[in-house]
Design a protein around this motif. Structure first.
Motif, PDB file in Angstrom:
ATOM      1  N   LEU A 234      44.446  30.089  44.847  1.00 48.74           N
ATOM      2  CA  LEU A 234      43.830  31.101  43.998  1.00 48.74           C
ATOM      3  C   LEU A 234      44.675  32.370  43.968  1.00 48.74           C
ATOM      4  N   ALA A 235      45.329  32.669  45.104  1.00 49.99           N
ATOM      5  CA  ALA A 235      46.227  33.823  45.093  1.00 49.99           C
ATOM      6  C   ALA A 235      47.363  33.588  44.101  1.00 49.99           C
ATOM      7  N   ILE A 236      47.864  32.343  44.067  1.00 43.97           N
ATOM      8  CA  ILE A 236      48.933  32.028  43.112  1.00 43.97           C
ATOM      9  C   ILE A 236      48.413  32.174  41.686  1.00 43.97           C
TER      10      ILE A 236
ATOM     11  N   LEU B  12      46.056  34.063  40.650  1.00 43.70           N
ATOM     12  CA  LEU B  12      45.936  35.497  40.337  1.00 43.70           C
ATOM     13  C   LEU B  12      47.292  36.072  39.950  1.00 43.70           C
ATOM     14  N   THR B  13      48.327  35.727  40.741  1.00 45.76           N
ATOM     15  CA  THR B  13      49.653  36.274  40.463  1.00 45.76           C
ATOM     16  C   THR B  13      50.157  35.797  39.122  1.00 45.76           C
TER      17      THR B  13
ATOM     18  N   VAL C 234      45.405  30.051  49.148  1.00 40.99           N
ATOM     19  CA  VAL C 234      46.753  30.258  48.625  1.00 40.99           C
ATOM     20  C   VAL C 234      46.788  29.967  47.127  1.00 40.99           C
TER      21      VAL C 234
ATOM     22  N   ILE D 109      42.172  26.782  36.489  1.00 35.70           N
ATOM     23  CA  ILE D 109      41.113  26.858  37.497  1.00 35.70           C
ATOM     24  C   ILE D 109      40.322  25.567  37.513  1.00 35.70           C
TER      25      ILE D 109
ATOM     26  N   PHE E 215      48.411  34.859  36.600  1.00 37.77           N
ATOM     27  CA  PHE E 215      47.672  35.510  35.529  1.00 37.77           C
ATOM     28  C   PHE E 215      48.141  36.946  35.335  1.00 37.77           C
ATOM     29  N   LYS E 216      48.461  37.600  36.449  1.00 39.83           N
ATOM     30  CA  LYS E 216      48.936  38.976  36.357  1.00 39.83           C
ATOM     31  C   LYS E 216      50.234  39.043  35.564  1.00 39.83           C
ATOM     32  N   ASN E 217      51.104  38.038  35.760  1.00 30.54           N
ATOM     33  CA  ASN E 217      52.418  38.072  35.120  1.00 30.54           C
ATOM     34  C   ASN E 217      52.422  37.516  33.709  1.00 30.54           C
TER      35      ASN E 217
ATOM     36  N   THR F 112      47.827  34.314  31.117  1.00 36.11           N
ATOM     37  CA  THR F 112      47.315  33.062  30.586  1.00 36.11           C
ATOM     38  C   THR F 112      46.837  32.193  31.739  1.00 36.11           C
ATOM     39  N   LEU F 113      45.850  31.344  31.430  1.00 36.68           N
ATOM     40  CA  LEU F 113      45.388  30.394  32.437  1.00 36.68           C
ATOM     41  C   LEU F 113      45.600  28.974  31.947  1.00 36.68           C
TER      42      LEU F 113
END
Lengths: 619, 393, 166, 102
Positions: free
Chosen positions: D79-81, D83-84, D77, D31, D86-88, D91-92
């Protein structure tokens, strides 16, 4: 006059039935398919009445199709009297055959095998392309229709695509046509090179000023295309096999319309041919040879559709003779009358096959005269027409060709006359074997075809008989083609009529009166008969001389040698080399974004240093 | 130059004082109105009819102990209420309350400053207001606060779109971004106001604006961020005393701002509904006179003993005000101010009225309403308006 | 006056930008970045770009950064973990950066002499009207294309945000 | 001297850009890296607006406008990536995202 409306109706029918026909009932499919052709026919009639006298071609420009420098090809439709004749034949006969198909295809169903809607959408597609072919105002638009009818012909020959022989026949037709199209394409390239345009009007108006050798070359190349499409020697082999398609297809495409495209094209190109007599002579020779050759094969065929198929090849030969001897209008005349009686013969044979539930072998027929009287009597009309019995349509057109041929070269007349006798013989043979004598098959439920089939037969029978008066084509086209000498030679006419009647009589003797006579005659000339029965082994010769070497060459030289050895080797070599280089470069690709960013920064710093030095140097 | 600075400082002080007092009293009005909707008297103890209640509240909030929880992110925790109230106050700066006035030879606008992009400025500042709530929710380090903060930021982003779209339509009609010129373009009678102006009356966008404004200010029925039965108190769960009061103040200031915006954009600002020639200048006098007379009537038969005097006093004050409105010297600036405040007050009353009547939305309904209803409708309205404006010109 | 304003807000911008880089917690970085954007908006006003200044606040500070903060809150992103693996950056990062900054500053100083100066009100062509006019005449095609881009971005974000996608 | 030399603005832009690059190079939270990109874009915008002032043309403002719009799309786009991702992967850390290597 909105010429574009004529082909657009069948196209719409094709799209509607092709896209949504699966969900339609048969009745709805009929409405769209027949309705499309009917509208097209009606529009043709309106166009013809609207165009009136039409002494010069009427052209409509729609859009520029190809533009490259000074070379332009427009999407144009044009109409002259020749076009009108062809339009009438295509839409008129096409309409009758479409109507007939309702009855003939009534038992087709199921998505794999039959596909009722598939049949009608292909038929409409064919109509569309055929009309484009006829209406096109330049060679390329004509070629679009030319290729399009080839495609729809392929689709319809292979209509029963679950049967191997049908798909093979489709492939054969397509491939043999490719050879012809190759010649046609070369001809177009030459035309572009010579004239700088493909437009009919400008090409023909300038043809007189071109060297004869060039025109001969173009004419011969066009002829190659015509022999492919119109099944002339040496490219006729696909047409008999094309009978694998449903019978209405044979009637429409392989008798009445598509196969005449070659005749139409050569007649259309008459200004080129008149300045290239050698090419014209070639057409006549090929035509008469085909006519005779195919007629002899026709004598020994046992499949009813094969008989008519060879008959078609033979009659197309006549048309070529007509064109080749310079009597272009007689060729077109025969094209028209032939469309009537040959379509009728095919449709009649289709009715016979239909009533016998698919039986096609002449040896298993006989005595059907009383059982299917409608079919019989209509076919009789076609029979006497093709045999050249006086006052029928076939008599006028064939006689016109033979007379013109006599003026040109008497030997062509004599061969043609003999061929006429043979034609009368084998058609009579088929008729006697089918309708006379006693029934030799096993089928018990012989039934007359429904009215939707017999009605078109009746119309065509009327046209076969009276078509000669109703459509005086040579007079109609007289101001389009170079004028011919009007000759009246009643003795020559009498000779050809005598040959025709003699052929009928001989067939009556051999197949109706004393059937044993035929067998004994056959055993008497056994060697010749075998040769003729096997169609002079032309297919086998082609197989041995063309197909086998090609397949072998492709397999051993092109595939194993060129493809695997050179091309694959090259590709694999390049790939291996790239992989080696990539392996080194991979070290840079660490997958770490920050490293990449560092590289980018490094690059921009380097760029700025270089820029600074350059600017400094410039100062 | 010097005069300009002095006048600006004077205006600043006046506006700040009046506004903050007004906000305090707005809260009192709200409590009173809701109480009356619920058929109870409301604040009554401090002062006559609870009129001094806001003062008591202020004293309470200021003197309360300011708790500072140990687990919060201190800088942001302290910063958040400041942002909230600062952004709320900032947007007031460009709102004009009336036309130009002349005091002791100096003429000035009844407005702190005029930007020729005033509308955009207010939008920008109000979009910054989200941070106060979002950061408060996050820095509290408390799950209720965090959820409240998340909800509010999502809600405010979502409703900013229909809000902005609703604003664009009247802007198209008026063809300016300056708030002062906006009012100027609506001068005349009520049919020149944007809400009723031809070629396309902006009734729809006015309604959308008001709805979106409810959501932007986190008022019922859109007060999801502070839904007490789900989230305790939402983003200000962890706040107390003056820090809590800041959020409170910011909310009411925002209400005032959007009401003033609605007035300026749609209701013709300080313009009277019909020309003074037909007696619109007498309206305030008549209203205050009637109010005074009613007060006298109540004084004659008082519900409480004391009311005999308070009502009478109120009646006298009202009559004096009615008389002031007749004075030609002050009329030039008092009348526009009256109309502006009357319209703004009306919308503020609607805010309170709806709080007393409507239930709260469910969260998914709230988002769906913004994206699937308000946004398309606002878009359609904008399309029609722009088409008609283009057609006319 | 102009110099003072510039110095104040340039100072704020630089300090906030340093803060963006130095802070370990994303939300602190985000708040600092909002500070950078806000002070840049003031500098835009100084340069006569009033529409851009407001758009900066609305779009960047008001929408983009809210999204950032929203995502940070949603993911509950904590302070980052020191777990670097990029040797290249560790070795070359700082020198490269200093070289980049030095070169940029060198070019700027060399190419732009000091006699071109900025004062408030020196350029008034940046009004909303002027920008709108240019947007709908000269820049109509880019404008349309960019609206299409926004649409695609919305769709992309929706597709990426769907629950079924893993 | 009450006027600001134009090179000061450009230098400020360069400094901000360099700080953005620094953020990209040295930060590990995806981020923050993303925010560094926004910082760089802002720096470039500043130079656009400065040039617009220098040449007294509105074109620079339009470039800035377009950059802003693209940045908004990119943020949506991107931030959506994030989010995805992080969901999978839960880790950030940007150094953990190197599956494009092979």
């Amino acid at each position: 006059m909105q010429l574009w409306l004529i082909p657009i109706f069948p196209l719409a029918g094709f799209l509607i039935n092709g896209l949504f026909g699966k969900r339609f009932s048969k009745g709805l499919v009929n409405v769209f398919a027949i309705g499309a052709v009917l509208l097209s026919f009606a529009w043709v009639l309106k166009t013809i009445s609207g165009l009136g006298d039409l002494t010069s071609p009427y052209t409509e420009h729609y859009f520029t199709w190809i533009q490259s420098g000074a070379f332009t090809i427009n999407w144009d439709f044009s109409a002259d009297r020749l076009t009108e004749v062809m339009l009438l034949v295509v839409t008129g006969v096409g309409l009758l055959i479409h109507i007939y198909s309702i009855g003939y295809m009534a038992h087709e169903h199921g998505p794999h095998h039959g596909g009722y809607y598939r049949f009608f959408s292909y038929m409409n597609l064919f109509m569309f392309f055929m009309l484009v072919l006829v209406l096109g105002a330049n060679y390329l638009v004509l070629f679009v229709g030319w290729e399009g009818v080839g495609l729809s012909s392929y689709l319809l020959i292979g209509f029963y695509f679950t049967k191997k022989f049908a798909t093979d026949a489709g492939n054969k037709a397509f491939i043999v046509n490719r050879i012809g199209d190759f010649g046609f394409s070369l001809a177009m390239f030459y035309i572009v090179k010579t004239f700088g345009t493909l437009d009919f009007n400008s090409v023909f108006s300038r043809a007189a000023g071109i060297p004869e050798s060039t025109l001969t070359l173009i004419g011969l190349l066009l002829l190659v295309g015509a022999t492919g499409k119109s099944a002339q020697i040496p490219l006729y082999v696909w047409l008999p096999d094309a009978m694998a398609g449903p019978t209405p297809v044979s009637a429409l495409i392989h008798a009445a319309t598509m196969v005449t495209a070659g005749v139409y094209m050569t007649a259309r190109s008459w200004p080129i041919y008149t300045h290239a007599p050698a090419a014209l002579e070639t057409i006549a020779v090929i035509g008469i040879a085909t006519a005779f050759f195919a007629a002899t094969i026709g004598m020994a065929q046992n499949d009813i559709k094969k008989v008519f198929a060879y008959s078609t090849v033979s009659q197309l030969g006549y048309m070529f003779v007509g064109v080749g001897v310079g009597a272009f209008s007689t060729g077109i005349y025969h094209l028209v009358t032939h469309a009537f009686f040959k379509a009728l013969l095919f449709l009649g044979s289709g009715a016979v096959i239909h009533s016998l539930s698919g039986e096609q072998d002449l040896r298993n027929m006989g005595g059907l005269r009383t059982k299917i009287p409608w079919t019989f009597w209509t076919m009789v009309c076609a029979w006497i027409a093709i045999s050249g019995v006086p006052l029928t349509s076939g008599f006028f057109s064939k006689d016109a060709i033979l007379l013109a041929a006599y003026q040109h070269a008497p030997w062509i007349y004599w061969v043609g006359t003999i061929t006429a006798g043979i034609t009368a013989f084998y058609v009579s043979r088929a008729m006697f074997l089918t309708f006379f004598g006693s029934y030799r098959g096993h089928e018990h439920h012989i039934h007359e075809s429904p009215a939707v089939m017999t009605l078109p037969l009746a119309v065509l029978a009327l046209l076969s008989l009276a078509g000669g008066y109703l459509f005086p084509v040579p007079a109609f086209l007289s101001n389009l083609f170079p004028p011919m000498e009007e000759v009246e030679n009643s003795s020559l006419m009498a000779i050809s009529v005598a040959f025709g009647l003699g052929g009928i009589a001989l067939a009556y003797l051999m197949y109706a009166v004393k059937p044993a006579l035929a067998d004994s005659f056959v055993s008497g000339i056994k060697g010749l008969y075998t040769l003729v029965y096997n169609k002079y082994f032309v297919d086998e010769i082609y197989d041995a001389t063309v197909v086998k070497p090609l397949v072998g060459g492709s397999r051993w030289v092109l595939w194993r040698g060129v493809d695997v050895g050179i091309i694959d080797g090259l590709a694999n070599g390049i790939a291996t080399a790239s992989r080696g280089v990539g392996g080194v470069l991979r070290l840079v690709q660490s997958g770490n974004i920050r490293s990449y960013a560092a590289w980018v920064v490094f690059g921009s710093v380097a760029l700025m240093v270089a820029l600074g030095m350059l600017a400094g140097g410039a100062r | 130059m010097d005069a300009f600075i002095v006048i600006t400082i004077i205006k600043l002080l006046v506006i700040a004082f009046v506004l903050l007092t007004a906000v305090a009293y707005l809260q009192w009005v709200e409590r009173k109105v809701i109480a009356h909707i619920q058929v109870r008297p409301g604040p009554y103890r401090v002062g006559p009819h609870g009129l001094l209640q806001p003062l008591a509240d202020v004293i309470k909030l200021v003197t309360k102990e300011g708790l500072l929880p140990s687990y919060v992110n201190r800088p942001l925790y302290l910063f958040a209420p400041f942002i909230a109230v600062a952004m709320a106050l900032l947007s007031i700066a460009v709102i004009p309350f009336g036309p130009t006035i002349t005091v002791a030879g100096y003429s000035t606008w009844m407005q702190l400053t005029d930007l020729n992009i005033g509308v955009l400025f207010i939008l920008a500042v109000s979009s910054m207001g989200v941070y106060g709530i979002a950061l408060a929710g996050w820095s509290s380090n408390n799950k209720y606060a965090l959820l409240g903060g998340l909800r509010s930021s999502a809600q405010m982003i979502s409703y900013e779109l229909p809000l902005a779209l609703a604003i664009v339509s009247p802007l198209l009609l008026s063809n300016t971004l300056s708030l002062r010129d906006l009012v100027g373009s609506q001068a005349g009678d009520i049919f020149h106001w944007n809400i009723l102006k031809l070629p396309f009356p902006q009734i729809v966008s006015f309604i959308i604006f008001v709805i979106a404004a409810f959501a932007e200010t986190n008022r019922i029925p859109f007060d999801l961020p502070e839904a007490e039965n789900e989230l305790v108190a939402g983003f200000h769960t962890e706040y107390s005393s003056m820090k809590f009061a800041s959020f409170f103040m910011a909310e009411y200031l925002n209400m005032v701002t959007v009401s003033a915006m609605a007035t300026l954009l749609f209701l013709g600002g300080w313009e009277a509904p019909w020309p003074a020639a037909y007696g619109s200048s007498l309206v305030p006098t008549v209203i205050f006179a009637i109010a005074g007379l009613i007060a006298f009537y109540h004084a004659s038969n008082p519900p409480h003993k004391l009311d005999r005097y308070t009502f009478a006093a109120t009646g006298v004050i009202f009559l004096i005000i009615a008389a002031i409105f007749l004075a030609p010297i002050v009329q030039s600036w008092l009348l526009p101010l009256f109309w502006f405040l009357a319209k703004t007050g009306l919308i503020l009353f609607v805010f309170i009225w709806i709080r007393g009547t409507l239930p709260r939305f469910r969260y998914d309904q709230l988002m769906g309403f913004a994206w699937k209803f308000l946004f398309p409708v606002a878009m359609l309205n904008l399309l029609v308006t722009s088409f008609l404006v283009a057609w006319r010109s | 006056m102009d110099v003072v304003l510039f110095l104040i807000f340039a100072f704020i911008a630089v300090v906030a930008a340093i803060n963006v880089v130095v802070q370990t917690h994303p939300i602190a970085s985000a708040v600092s970045l909002i500070g950078v954007m806000g002070s840049l908006a003031i500098l835009y006003l100084l340069l006569g770009a009033e529409f851009i200044a407001v758009a900066q606040v609305i779009v960047y500070a008001g929408a983009v950064m809210v999204l950032f903060i929203f995502v940070i809150m949603l993911l509950n992103a904590g302070a980052e973990v020191k777990r670097g693996r990029s040797l290249l950056v560790q070795l070359l990062g700082a020198p490269l950066l200093i070289a980049l900054l030095g070169l940029l500053a060198y070019f700027v100083q060399r190419i732009f002499p000091r006699n071109v100066t900025v004062h408030f009100g020196g350029f008034t062509g940046g009004s909303a009207q002027a920008i709108g006019r240019a947007l709908f005449t000269t820049y109509l095609l880019p404008f349309e294309v960019i609206s299409l881009l926004i649409l695609i971005a919305i769709l992309g974000a929706i597709v990426l945000g769907r629950k079924e996608l893993d | 001297m009450t006027q600001v030399p134009i090179s000061w603005f450009l230098t400020l832009s360069a400094v901000l850009f360099a700080l953005g690059v620094a953020g990209f190079l040295f930060r590990r939270s995806i981020i923050t890296v993303f925010m560094s990109i926004e910082l760089m874009l802002n720096a470039v915008n500043l130079s656009f607006v400065t040039f617009a002032y220098e040449y007294k043309q509105v074109n620079g403002h339009l470039f800035t406008f377009f950059v802003m719009v693209v940045a908004a799309a990119e943020a949506a786009v991107g931030l959506a990536i994030i989010l995805t991702v992080f969901k999978n992967r839960a880790t950030l850390n940007i150094d953990d995202m190197d599956s494009m290597k092979d």
